[in-house]
Design an enzyme around this catalytic site. Structure first.
Site, PDB file in Angstrom:
ATOM      1  NE  ARG A   1      -3.167   0.599  -0.720  1.00 40.55           N
ATOM      2  CZ  ARG A   1      -3.526   0.680  -1.982  1.00 40.55           C
ATOM      3  NH1 ARG A   1      -3.238   1.770  -2.698  1.00 40.55           N
ATOM      4  NH2 ARG A   1      -4.144  -0.314  -2.575  1.00 40.55           N
TER       5      ARG A   1
ATOM      6  CE  LYS B   1      -1.959  28.334  -3.988  1.00 42.23           C
ATOM      7  NZ  LYS B   1      -3.011  28.882  -4.866  1.00 42.23           N
TER       8      LYS B   1
ATOM      9  CE  LYS C   1       1.390  35.172  -3.267  1.00 41.28           C
ATOM     10  NZ  LYS C   1       0.925  34.431  -4.475  1.00 41.28           N
TER      11      LYS C   1
ATOM     12  CD  GLU D   1       0.092  38.247  -5.892  1.00 50.78           C
ATOM     13  OE1 GLU D   1       0.062  37.012  -5.890  1.00 50.78           O
ATOM     14  OE2 GLU D   1      -0.435  38.946  -4.993  1.00 50.78           O
TER      15      GLU D   1
ATOM     16  CG  ASP E   1      -2.995  37.290  -8.365  1.00 50.56           C
ATOM     17  OD1 ASP E   1      -3.038  36.070  -8.581  1.00 50.56           O
ATOM     18  OD2 ASP E   1      -3.672  37.851  -7.472  1.00 50.56           O
TER      19      ASP E   1
END
Length: 286
Positions: A102, A137, A169, A199, A225
């Site tokens: 597994r 992410k 950001k 950004e 963005d």
């Protein structure tokens, strides 16, 4: 295209996954049902077509449970395959093999799913200049493996973590008081080998960034963005090759081609790692 990661990066993940599965007492089902001296031979077989990533996880999971096992890897990471393809053949102690099964399937299926989805995005933008990049992410603990899987699918890796590139950001901009001030501070801080990206969320902020070129304080990369296609085209025209342009936001397989055709250099896609379906791979006794 053959790619591989060194075992030293993969082995801790495999051992952690095995420990999670084996728990306090080990595989009680295998111990209850399988004679101690039994052996088995089986193949890892693709149920669907895809792109392979993480095949070394199979090898390391099996060998962790049975160091004397025979593991024949039939394909390499980065290889494309059809449904029914035999990815690896293993012969080992049956208890050990079934205990590793597994973990091996979870990892190779997860990583091949990332590679397969990445390949679909890469093919969707073929013929344009745009390259497909991942993001941070990723699944906690699996970043090195998932970014490896993106590379196996033909994508490129964005920064690996918070320490290898500066990415300013919207929240950084808010605290600094503006795009220009944030970029100036980043440029003053960055060593000569470290890239700086900022950004921007509109053409007005892009103009602020372009004004920094004359100061010698411009970033290396601008992330556009959630720009509309028209605004992306305008941004490409205004920058005129002076900075690398990365498009982000609103990207999926139905929109990525249109984004690429605006002329941006990079398209970052969080879905490559946070939403890739696990590729169906099974174990068939031989």
């Amino acid at each position: 295209m053959s790619r591989s990661l060194p075992d030293v990066l993969i082995e801790p993940v495999v051992r952690m996954a095995l420990a999670e599965d084996l728990g306090r007492a080990g595989d009680v089902t295998a111990m209850a049902c399988i004679p101690a001296d039994a052996r088995m031979k089986a193949g890892f077989v693709a149920r669907k077509p895809g792109v392979l990533a993480g095949i070394d996880c199979v090898r390391l999971a099996v060998l962790a449970m049975d160091p004397q096992a025979s593991v024949d890897l039939r394909l390499e990471d980065g290889d494309a395959f059809e449904a029914g393809a035999v990815l690896a053949v293993v012969e080992a102690e049956a208890r050990a093999f079934l205990s590793a099964e597994r973990t091996a399937l979870n990892l190779v299926g997860r990583l091949s799913g990332v590679a397969t989805l990445t390949r679909a995005y890469v093919q969707a933008v073929a013929g344009t200049k745009a390259r497909i990049a991942d993001t941070r992410k990723t699944t906690p603990g699996l970043r090195a493996l998932e970014k490896h899987a993106v590379a196996c699918g033909g994508g490129i890796n964005h920064r690996f973590g918070l320490d290898d590139a500066i990415l300013i950001k919207d929240n950084h901009v808010a605290v600094c008081g503006g795009v220009a001030e944030a970029v100036r501070r980043a440029r003053a801080f960055a060593p000569h080998l470290m890239k700086v990206e900022v950004e921007v969320d509109g053409l007005d902020q892009l103009e602020v960034v372009l004004d920094l070129i004359a100061e010698g304080a411009a970033p290396d990369v601008v992330m556009l963005d959630n720009f509309s296609l028209d605004d992306l085209r305008t941004a490409v025209a205004r920058v005129a090759g002076r900075l690398t342009l990365e498009a982000s936001g609103g990207v999926d397989l139905t929109t990525v081609r249109g984004i690429a055709e605006t002329g941006v250099d990079v398209i970052s896609v969080g879905a490559l790692t946070h939403s890739a379906p696990v590729l169906d791979i099974g174990l068939d006794a031989l």
